[in-house]
Scaffold this active site. Structure first.
Site, PDB file in Angstrom:
ATOM      1  N   ASP A 200       0.845  -1.196   0.000  1.00 54.67           N
ATOM      2  CA  ASP A 200       0.000   0.000   0.000  1.00 54.67           C
ATOM      3  C   ASP A 200       0.880   1.246   0.000  1.00 54.67           C
ATOM      4  O   ASP A 200       1.805   1.343   0.823  1.00 54.67           O
ATOM      5  CB  ASP A 200      -0.862   0.047   1.264  1.00 54.67           C
ATOM      6  CG  ASP A 200      -2.120  -0.798   1.170  1.00 54.67           C
ATOM      7  OD1 ASP A 200      -2.302  -1.516   0.169  1.00 54.67           O
ATOM      8  OD2 ASP A 200      -2.930  -0.724   2.120  1.00 54.67           O
TER       9      ASP A 200
ATOM     10  N   LYS B  64      -8.065   0.579  -5.243  1.00 49.92           N
ATOM     11  CA  LYS B  64      -9.241   0.000  -4.592  1.00 49.92           C
ATOM     12  C   LYS B  64     -10.517   0.707  -5.033  1.00 49.92           C
ATOM     13  O   LYS B  64     -10.539   1.928  -5.169  1.00 49.92           O
ATOM     14  CB  LYS B  64      -9.127   0.147  -3.062  1.00 49.92           C
ATOM     15  CG  LYS B  64      -8.088  -0.746  -2.414  1.00 49.92           C
ATOM     16  CD  LYS B  64      -8.167  -0.603  -0.902  1.00 49.92           C
ATOM     17  CE  LYS B  64      -7.002  -1.258  -0.187  1.00 49.92           C
ATOM     18  NZ  LYS B  64      -7.003  -2.722  -0.307  1.00 49.92           N
TER      19      LYS B  64
ATOM     20  N   GLY C 289      -5.438  -3.060   8.650  1.00 53.05           N
ATOM     21  CA  GLY C 289      -5.235  -1.903   9.512  1.00 53.05           C
ATOM     22  C   GLY C 289      -5.034  -2.237  10.969  1.00 53.05           C
ATOM     23  O   GLY C 289      -4.940  -1.334  11.796  1.00 53.05           O
TER      24      GLY C 289
ATOM     25  N   ARG D 148      -6.286 -20.711   6.655  1.00 57.66           N
ATOM     26  CA  ARG D 148      -6.525 -22.094   7.120  1.00 57.66           C
ATOM     27  C   ARG D 148      -7.904 -22.591   6.717  1.00 57.66           C
ATOM     28  O   ARG D 148      -8.073 -23.756   6.367  1.00 57.66           O
ATOM     29  CB  ARG D 148      -6.373 -22.187   8.641  1.00 57.66           C
ATOM     30  CG  ARG D 148      -4.938 -22.187   9.116  1.00 57.66           C
ATOM     31  CD  ARG D 148      -4.832 -22.837  10.493  1.00 57.66           C
ATOM     32  NE  ARG D 148      -3.474 -22.772  11.012  1.00 57.66           N
ATOM     33  CZ  ARG D 148      -2.505 -23.623  10.684  1.00 57.66           C
ATOM     34  NH1 ARG D 148      -2.729 -24.609   9.827  1.00 57.66           N
ATOM     35  NH2 ARG D 148      -1.299 -23.491  11.199  1.00 57.66           N
TER      36      ARG D 148
ATOM     37  N   GLY E 259      -3.385  -7.535   7.991  1.00 58.57           N
ATOM     38  CA  GLY E 259      -2.712  -7.658   9.280  1.00 58.57           C
ATOM     39  C   GLY E 259      -1.267  -8.105   9.193  1.00 58.57           C
ATOM     40  O   GLY E 259      -0.614  -8.261  10.225  1.00 58.57           O
TER      41      GLY E 259
ATOM     42  N   GLY F 126      -0.408  -3.735   3.913  1.00 60.27           N
ATOM     43  CA  GLY F 126      -1.103  -2.457   3.884  1.00 60.27           C
ATOM     44  C   GLY F 126      -0.413  -1.454   4.770  1.00 60.27           C
ATOM     45  O   GLY F 126       0.593  -0.849   4.403  1.00 60.27           O
ATOM     46  N   SER F 127      -0.938  -1.321   5.983  1.00 60.20           N
ATOM     47  CA  SER F 127      -0.448  -0.299   6.903  1.00 60.20           C
ATOM     48  C   SER F 127       0.921  -0.648   7.476  1.00 60.20           C
ATOM     49  O   SER F 127       1.614   0.220   8.012  1.00 60.20           O
ATOM     50  CB  SER F 127      -1.465  -0.131   8.029  1.00 60.20           C
ATOM     51  OG  SER F 127      -2.783  -0.170   7.506  1.00 60.20           O
TER      52      SER F 127
END
Ligand code: PLP
Length: 286
Positions: A17, A74, A146, A158, A207, A228-229
């Site tokens: 990102d 996005k 996030g 999983r 995550g 991402g973050s």
């Protein structure tokens, strides 16, 4: 087809990102296989709240001009006009993303009608195959974007894997019933059972914040990783970005993983995923 071929080229890579051209250059320099152009990373969407929409086309174009690697952008779930706009400005992929505020609670975008490939999030096999049925060329776990907390991405990876393993042991009669239970098209479930994997490229997302997180998702069978973050909210983005790329390449080599995990500075501050989660759960939307 052409669209799934484009997605195949991303395998083994890290998609980062970025919110401006400078970050995009840092990502490319670090070895990202693509960047996700957006105005606010998911951690900031959580923190700031409000309706999260497609980014300003000008920002996406600046990022396209800044790098040679593919650029994703996005759009809101179901917002096919945002998708038309992102396709028109020349982005390489669209992420129909639950990280933005959903625009349609019933229908996702009919992705077969676009030339541009789409990636969509999924939490389980049924959801993944519904998105493939609509034309997604690539699937990613939803995780919880996030949060810097990999637990939901692990759960989704999983879940996908165990359902695929189960399907691969089933008779045709059983597969019809399983397709009904999953709310998935039979022909796609049958193909998945035969391949023992999703019929499209499957990345981890939501995550992932450390090289170890990225390697964990690879060892769990993912084809690559979205971050991402986790990069630009960390202490040393360039170093962490390079380390995560190395970790995905060498995901089965703990010595290399140890070396690249050293001295990365502060990781992003993570969030606990509970009923107080700032911004709520993105993966459960709909
Ligand atoms: N993801 C998001 C963000 C949604 O808004 C919805 C529902 O509209 C879904 C997933 C679930 O869609 P489906 O049941 O078709 O997988």
């Amino acid at each position: 087809g052409v669209k799934s071929g484009l997605a195949q080229m991303l395998k083994g890579g890290v998609i980062m990102d970025v919110v401006n051209a400078e970050q995009a250059r840092i990502a490319e320099e670090a070895g990202a296989c693509a960047v996700m152009a957006l105005e606010r990373v998911p951690a900031d969407i959580r923190a700031q709240g409000g309706v999260a929409r497609m980014s300003d086309p000008k920002l996406i174009k600046e990022i396209i001009d800044a790098v040679t690697i593919p650029v994703m952008a996005k759009v809101r779930v179901g917002h096919f006009v945002e998708a038309q706009i992102v396709e028109a400005i020349g982005a390489d992929y669209i992420d129909e993303s639950e990280v933005l505020t959903p625009a349609d609670e019933q229908c996702h975008i009919h992705k077969h009608t676009f030339r541009i490939p789409f990636v969509c999030g999924a939490t389980d096999l049924g959801e993944a195959l519904r998105r493939v049925s609509e034309g997604a060329a690539m699937i990613r776990t939803k995780g919880e974007a996030g949060t810097g907390n990999v637990v939901e991405a692990v759960r989704h990876a999983r879940s996908l894997q165990s359902s695929i393993r189960l399907a691969s042991t089933m008779s045709d009669e059983e597969l019809y019933t399983f397709a009904k239970d999953l709310r998935a098209p039979y022909h796609l479930l049958k193909e998945t059972a035969r391949l023992k994997r999703l019929p499209v490229v499957t990345f981890a997302a939501g995550g992932v914040a450390t090289p170890a997180d990225a390697a964990l998702m690879m060892q769990l069978g993912c084809d690559g990783v979205f971050v991402g973050s986790g990069i630009f909210h960390s202490g040393d983005p360039a170093k962490r970005a390079r380390a995560i790329v190395q970790a995905v390449t060498h995901y089965n080599n703990p010595k290399i993983l140890a070396a690249v995990s050293e001295d990365l500075g502060d990781a992003m501050v993570g969030l606990t995923i509970d009923s107080n989660l700032q911004g709520g759960r993105f993966a459960g939307r709909g």
